[in-house]
Scaffold this active site. Structure first.
Site: not given
Ligand SMILES: *Cc1c(COP(=O)(O)O)cnc(C)c1O
Length: 494
Positions: A110
């Site tokens: 993120k």
């Molecule tokens: C947020 C997140 C996801 C999921 O990603 P999306 O864009 O919501 O599908 C997968 N793995 C981790 C470690 C995350 O923080």
């Protein structure tokens, strides 16, 4: 470039407004009116930051070139990421090509979006010159909160308040949040679970009287969650980058397709790969990987989205999601922008907890997309087998992706070169990873496990997690659910 609502309930807007508003006020998400074209020949030799600039320039056409350049530089060029390691590839045996997306300041993917989006939001606010301070409210189950805090830290004109379930996050995640710097940050523990926190924050967003009170005092709420276009657009970049890296590494011939495998929760990350392909990146097949909360696997297989099911807490908590918000954008494109269909399906979802797409739409999805999921036992087994074979440690989210890919390849025989997103550093999930690799963890604390894991695997601890247990705690407020709103008042001095 203009942005329209997936539900045709808003006039089209420019990117500044799409980012400032976050979502369409009466429901619906902003989507670009068309897909701009990538210039693969020119882009193939660019650095990560320069590639980002090129992608942004095509989508955020109402920003000045200087604003875009500055935003990109501040996000990726000033040391928040490990030097020159924004999205490195790791090549393992049996054709596992891993895109490591966790070299940012909070060790989760993120960061790639949340280092850039706040700078775009700040510049959007300047352009709209509302004169008000933005207050970002976040409810987090752990990862998003810290990434948002780091992203918004010391951004002028914006304050951020994060609410987390006091007993519902790991000690590592809690320490990450409580030790955040920045004059404009605030973190509050809540006596309740994540759903309670989220519901509370949503109520505050929908509280018109409170919004008026804020306005009078020079504030305005905004949100940083993954349905904001400003979070999606930075994620398009690393699919191009991974493709060019694989070409450079000889894994792929320039011009030939590759497949992508994405551990999925809210469908943002995988949607970004779809946008990249619509811009001209040759993607053969998309594999959407879920954990035991496999609502998307079922949807892709049957065309029926059914959220009326048991919710599981798994070892990959960032994918524990039953309503995958960004799917709405994808469906909008799958029906060629027929907003009345989206409107009907999402009305069904909110009223009955279920919707079914028509057969033509379902077939169109199946042409390019596959879904699959991993059980907890399969996640553990995958973490272990990758370590045994390649001496490489993956986190539980990444393990979901790896396992689903292995199953996909076995079932389909599809040998297309493939990139698998690695979405978090294993040192964020020490207990699960340690257990998977070495069995019983004994009574060690999470921080002891982190050290032990590093020692036993010869893998250095992610810099942002080193010495975390000794950092200064800046926030210690814990409130009951009924006090969340008054806490916001208190923090803002209303
Ligand atoms: C947020 C997140 C996801 C999921 O990603 P999306 O864009 O919501 O599908 C997968 N793995 C981790 C470690 C995350 O923080």
């Amino acid at each position: 470039m203009k942005y329209m609502s997936t539900r045709a309930n808003h006039e089209s807007v420019e990117s500044v407004q799409a980012i400032y508003k976050g979502m369409v006020p009466r429901g619906g998400l902003f989507v670009p009116e068309s897909f701009p074209e990538a210039d693969l020949e020119v882009w193939k030799d660019l650095s990560y930051a320069d590639l980002t600039y090129e992608v942004l320039k095509l989508y955020l056409t109402d920003f000045s070139e200087k604003d875009l350049r500055d935003s990109v530089h501040e996000a990726y060029g000033t040391g928040a990421f490990e030097k020159n390691r924004i999205a490195p590839m790791k090549y393992l045996s049996e054709d596992l090509n891993i895109l490591e997306l966790w070299h940012g300041p909070t060790a989760a993917f993120k960061d790639l979006a949340l280092q850039l989006m706040p700078r775009l939001l700040h510049r959007s606010a300047m352009k709209l010159s509302t004169g008000r301070q933005l207050v970002i409210l976040v409810a987090t189950s752990g990862d998003t909160g810290k990434a948002a805090l780091e992203g918004f830290k010391d951004i002028p004109g914006i304050r951020i308040i994060v609410f987390y379930p006091k007993h519902g996050v790991s000690r590592v995640q809690e320490m990450q949040m409580l030790s955040t710097g920045g004059k404009n940050t605030c973190v509050v523990g809540v006596e309740g679970n994540f759903d309670d926190c989220q519901t509370k924050v949503k109520h505050i967003f929908g509280d018109h009287a409170f919004a008026r009170e804020l306005k009078v005092n020079g504030y305005e709420f905004s949100s940083a969650n993954s349905i904001n276009w400003g979070r999606l657009v930075p994620q398009i970049v690393y699919y191009f980058y991974a493709y060019f890296e694989m070409v450079r590494a000889g894994k792929l011939e320039f011009g030939n397709p590759f497949n992508v495998v994405v551990p999925t929760g809210n469908f943002g990350n995988i949607l970004a790969s779809y946008y990249a392909s619509e811009m001209g990146l040759p993607v053969g097949h998309f594999v959407c990987a879920s954990n035991k909360n496999n609502v998307l696997t079922d949807f892709i297989e049957s065309g029926k989205y059914d959220r009326k099911r048991k919710f599981y807490n798994t070892s990959s908590p960032s994918m524990d999601i039953l309503i995958s918000s960004n799917l709405e954008r994808f469906l909008y494109h799958m029906v060629n922008g027929k907003a009345e269909k989206i409107l009907r399906w999402y009305e069904d979802l909110s009223k009955k907890g279920i919707f079914k797409v028509d057969i033509a739409t379902h077939h169109r999805i199946l042409e390019k997309f596959s879904g699959g999921y991993s059980t907890e036992a399969e996640v553990f087994e995958t973490i272990r087998s990758i370590f045994d074979r390649d001496h490489y440690v993956i986190d539980p989210h990444t393990a979901v992706g790896v396992h689903v890919y292995q199953k996909y390849r076995k079932e389909t025989g599809d040998q297309t070169p493939t990139v698998i997103d690695s979405t978090a550093s294993p040192f964020k999930f020490n207990k699960t990873v340690y257990q998977a690799l070495f069995g019983d963890t004994g009574v060690k604390s999470e921080f002891e496990l982190m050290q032990a894991l590093s020692k036993k695997t010869d893998m250095p601890i992610h810099p942002s997690l080193q010495g975390l247990e000794n950092r200064k705690i800046r926030f210690d407020t814990v409130v009951s659910l009924s006090k969340v709103k008054s806490e916001v008042r208190e923090i803002l001095g209303l």
